[in-house]
Design a protein around this motif. Structure first.
Motif, PDB file in Angstrom:
ATOM      1  N   UNK A 450      -2.874  -0.914  -7.712  1.00 25.83           N
ATOM      2  CA  UNK A 450      -3.045  -1.609  -6.443  1.00 25.83           C
ATOM      3  C   UNK A 450      -2.093  -2.785  -6.320  1.00 25.83           C
ATOM      4  N   UNK A 451      -1.917  -3.520  -7.422  1.00 22.24           N
ATOM      5  CA  UNK A 451      -1.022  -4.669  -7.390  1.00 22.24           C
ATOM      6  C   UNK A 451       0.422  -4.252  -7.123  1.00 22.24           C
ATOM      7  N   UNK A 452       0.846  -3.129  -7.696  1.00 19.69           N
ATOM      8  CA  UNK A 452       2.236  -2.704  -7.591  1.00 19.69           C
ATOM      9  C   UNK A 452       2.518  -1.872  -6.353  1.00 19.69           C
ATOM     10  N   UNK A 453       1.533  -1.104  -5.893  1.00 19.71           N
ATOM     11  CA  UNK A 453       1.796  -0.163  -4.807  1.00 19.71           C
ATOM     12  C   UNK A 453       0.901  -0.367  -3.590  1.00 19.71           C
ATOM     13  N   UNK A 454       0.021  -1.382  -3.624  1.00 20.64           N
ATOM     14  CA  UNK A 454      -0.826  -1.640  -2.468  1.00 20.64           C
ATOM     15  C   UNK A 454      -2.067  -0.772  -2.458  1.00 20.64           C
ATOM     16  N   UNK A 455      -2.867  -0.991  -1.446  1.00 20.76           N
ATOM     17  CA  UNK A 455      -4.117  -0.241  -1.318  1.00 20.76           C
ATOM     18  C   UNK A 455      -3.930   0.949  -0.391  1.00 20.76           C
ATOM     19  N   UNK A 456      -4.788   1.933  -0.557  1.00 22.14           N
ATOM     20  CA  UNK A 456      -4.750   3.118   0.294  1.00 22.14           C
ATOM     21  C   UNK A 456      -5.344   2.779   1.660  1.00 22.14           C
ATOM     22  N   UNK A 457      -4.655   3.147   2.718  1.00 24.54           N
ATOM     23  CA  UNK A 457      -5.125   2.857   4.080  1.00 24.54           C
ATOM     24  C   UNK A 457      -5.879   4.014   4.703  1.00 24.54           C
ATOM     25  N   UNK A 458      -5.806   5.187   4.096  1.00 21.56           N
ATOM     26  CA  UNK A 458      -6.441   6.360   4.696  1.00 21.56           C
ATOM     27  C   UNK A 458      -5.614   7.012   5.792  1.00 21.56           C
ATOM     28  N   UNK A 459      -4.383   6.538   5.983  1.00 17.33           N
ATOM     29  CA  UNK A 459      -3.502   7.104   6.999  1.00 17.33           C
ATOM     30  C   UNK A 459      -2.468   8.018   6.341  1.00 17.33           C
ATOM     31  N   UNK A 460      -2.236   9.146   6.965  1.00 20.30           N
ATOM     32  CA  UNK A 460      -1.225  10.107   6.501  1.00 20.30           C
ATOM     33  C   UNK A 460      -0.076  10.087   7.497  1.00 20.30           C
ATOM     34  N   UNK A 461       1.116   9.880   6.983  1.00 18.36           N
ATOM     35  CA  UNK A 461       2.298   9.798   7.853  1.00 18.36           C
ATOM     36  C   UNK A 461       3.235  10.968   7.565  1.00 18.36           C
ATOM     37  N   UNK A 462       3.711  11.547   8.617  1.00 16.70           N
ATOM     38  CA  UNK A 462       4.669  12.641   8.492  1.00 16.70           C
ATOM     39  C   UNK A 462       6.085  12.091   8.663  1.00 16.70           C
ATOM     40  N   UNK A 463       6.910  12.354   7.680  1.00 21.17           N
ATOM     41  CA  UNK A 463       8.283  11.881   7.710  1.00 21.17           C
ATOM     42  C   UNK A 463       9.138  12.795   8.575  1.00 21.17           C
ATOM     43  N   UNK A 464      10.308  12.329   8.993  1.00 21.14           N
ATOM     44  CA  UNK A 464      11.163  13.149   9.882  1.00 21.14           C
ATOM     45  C   UNK A 464      11.517  14.500   9.293  1.00 21.14           C
TER      46      UNK A 464
END
Length: 573
Positions: A450-464
């Motif tokens: 969590x400290x290095x990569x942050x917390x999970x937001x529950x959002x899924x993002x599709x890249x281009x």
């Protein structure tokens, strides 16, 4: 000419009545000197309620116990019952048993008070056990609270003893069976067992003095000692400051919370009535210890399925599980290991380990600093695993004490259950220790991630280019501080074998300390380095254009981070 005029004496406003009463009390008791107590700060956490539940249960025990003493007759003189409970009419019994039946059926509200007293005792012991476990897992026993830890431990032992004494007073068949077991355990103590038994029972079992003697201990000596120790315990809590969990603004030199007056007092008062109401509800709807169903005690009778109160169940289970070993000494004496080891040696070792743990940990670490900040259980995997293994051992023995009930209810073999308890005595605590430690280390790794990569937001993002990744958000400063504030203690160094050809005279002691230190503090997950934290913050604040981080997650790209003209991101919530 001056324009200032003095008001006539008769026109002066009189001080309010409350202020005058306070002034009167201060002139005699000096209550204004204790004004600092009103601003005493107490932190907030749900686990702190266990101690309050125990304290409030103790208050109810004193009140209900005082009421019961007005009607209970602590005598083993024989009488014949002619009361309102028809099934017992004409049966010989002791006056102690008869008076308890009369309290239950003849005195208005007597059964309710009896059951409220019993439920309060069980609740107090349970709350004290959880209170002790909370202190153990969070490390609040460290300097300067070692003495207060011992005081709390003695209170716990006295409460268990007090519960057993009160449980034995009605002289019914169930409590008499427990007294018989206690007499056998006392006799198993080498050298002094016979003398102690004669002192407790006033002669050969069952004698005529055990109930009056237990009654004196139950209502006078032990409650007086408990009350004195409780007062000392609370005074030391005030003196040492209250412990608190690590967090923003919380240091070893301050306490973040609410003042005693009026916030904490109002909340504590309301919680007292809440605990009282729940105990009263339990006493009114949940029957406990129906002595009229058991009948008066007779030494030639015993009930199938007899079970003590839960806090003595581990002792019953140890006695049932241990083999019937005996040793006849050349001098003609018999040592009953089948009773001595499970009922005397084992409980003594368990109590010594629990009582002396703070001093063991302080010796291993060589720590002489004061500690007012608590550890999360995951912060000390070995200590947490050991505490959970201790609880697992207790639970195995508790179920072992009910082997006959389990065999009857589940149609199992009594012998198979007994052998399962014997195996579980060694296997279950070991497995609990290993699993708990691995869970704690896994939670530490999760905190580091969590400290290095942050917390999970529950959002899924599709890249281009079509890849789906999860969006991570940086932790806020408060969460980040709480995770970074975890204390990691270095293990003690290995001793030097010799110096200038002279062997180290303390090599064995230092080696023991080194090994214990490796056991207690070795293998923990380290904090991220300052360089790693800087890189992580920079990466979260300036994520690459539409590319995932090296661990496969997309780290909270800023709005507009994707290059203009590309396909916009698509998020799935």
């Amino acid at each position: 000419m001056s324009t200032i005029e003095e008001a006539p004496p008769s026109g002066r406003a009189e001080a309010p009545k409350g202020e005058r009463i306070a002034d009167w009390a201060d002139g005699r008791l000096g209550i204004y000197n204790f004004g600092f107590l009103a601003r005493k700060v107490f932190p907030e956490h749900w686990s702190f309620m266990f101690g309050e539940i125990a304290l409030y249960s103790f208050v109810i025990l004193v009140l209900t116990g005082t009421w019961l003493t007005l009607f209970f007759e602590p005598s083993m003189a024989e009488t014949v019952y002619h009361g309102s409970y028809v099934p017992l009419q004409g049966i010989p019994m002791s006056r102690a048993y008869a008076s308890t039946v009369d309290i239950s059926f003849e005195i208005r509200g007597g059964l309710f008070i009896r059951q409220l007293h019993h439920w309060s005792a069980l609740t107090m012991i349970g709350a004290l056990c959880l209170h002790t476990l909370r202190h153990f897992l969070t490390g609040s026993f460290r300097k300067p609270r070692e003495v207060n830890w011992l005081i709390g431990f003695v209170i716990l032992v006295l409460v268990i003893l007090e519960g057993f004494l009160g449980y034995s007073l009605p002289d019914d068949l169930l409590s008499g069976t427990g007294l018989r077991i206690a007499e056998g355990v006392t006799l198993a103590i080498p050298v002094v067992g016979t003398y102690v038994t004669m002192f407790l029972f006033g002669g050969e079992y069952p004698g005529q003095d055990v109930v009056p003697r237990f009654y004196s201990l139950h209502i006078l000596l032990i409650p007086g000692v408990m009350l004195a120790l409780t007062v000392i315990h609370l005074i030391l809590v005030f003196y040492h400051k209250h412990t608190q969990f690590r967090g923003p603004g919380r240091t070893e030199n301050n306490v973040v919370g609410q003042p005693l007056m009026p916030h904490y007092t109002a909340k504590a008062g309301g919680f007292f009535f809440l605990v009282s109401g729940v105990l009263a509800l339990m006493a009114g709807i949940a029957q406990i210890n129906p002595i009229w169903s058991f009948g008066p005690y007779r030494s030639d009778q015993i009930s199938q399925g007899s079970q003590p109160d839960w806090y003595m169940g581990f002792l019953e289970g140890a006695l049932r599980a241990f083999p019937a070993w005996e040793w006849n000494t050349p001098g003609g004496y018999t040592i009953n290991f089948g009773v001595l080891i499970p009922a005397v040696v084992l409980p003594t070792l368990m109590m010594l380990v629990l009582a002396l743990w703070p001093f063991l940990e302080a010796w291993v670490t060589g720590d002489k600093d004061e500690h007012h900040l608590l550890d999360r259980p995951r912060d000390h995997p070995t200590r947490t695993a050991f505490g959970c293994a201790f609880v697992a051992l207790y639970m195995v023995l508790l179920f072992g004490g009910a082997n006959d009930v389990l065999a009857e209810r589940f149609q199992l073999s009594l012998n198979q259950i007994t052998y399962a308890v014997r195996i579980g005595f060694f296997l279950v605590p070991a497995l609990t220790y290993v699993i708990t430690k691995r869970i704690c280390l896994g939670l530490q790794l999760r905190d580091r991630d969590k400290l290095l990569h942050g917390r999970e937001t529950g959002k899924i993002r599709r890249l281009p280019h079509g890849e789906f990744v999860e969006v991570h958000a940086p932790l806020d400063r408060g969460q980040e501080y709480a995770l970074l504030a975890r204390e990691i203690r270095e293990t003690a160094p290995a001793p030097a074998a010799e110096h200038d050809g002279v062997p180290n005279p303390r090599a064995r002691k230092e080696m023991l300390r080194h090994r214990l230190s490796r056991w207690l503090y070795g293998g923990q997950v380290p904090h991220p380095t300052p360089q790693e934290m800087q890189q992580a913050r920079a990466h979260l604040d300036h994520a690459p254009d539409g590319h995932a981080s090296p661990n496969g997650h997309l780290d909270t790209a800023r709005p507009g981070a994707l290059q203009s003209g590309r396909e916009p991101d698509q998020e799935l919530h």
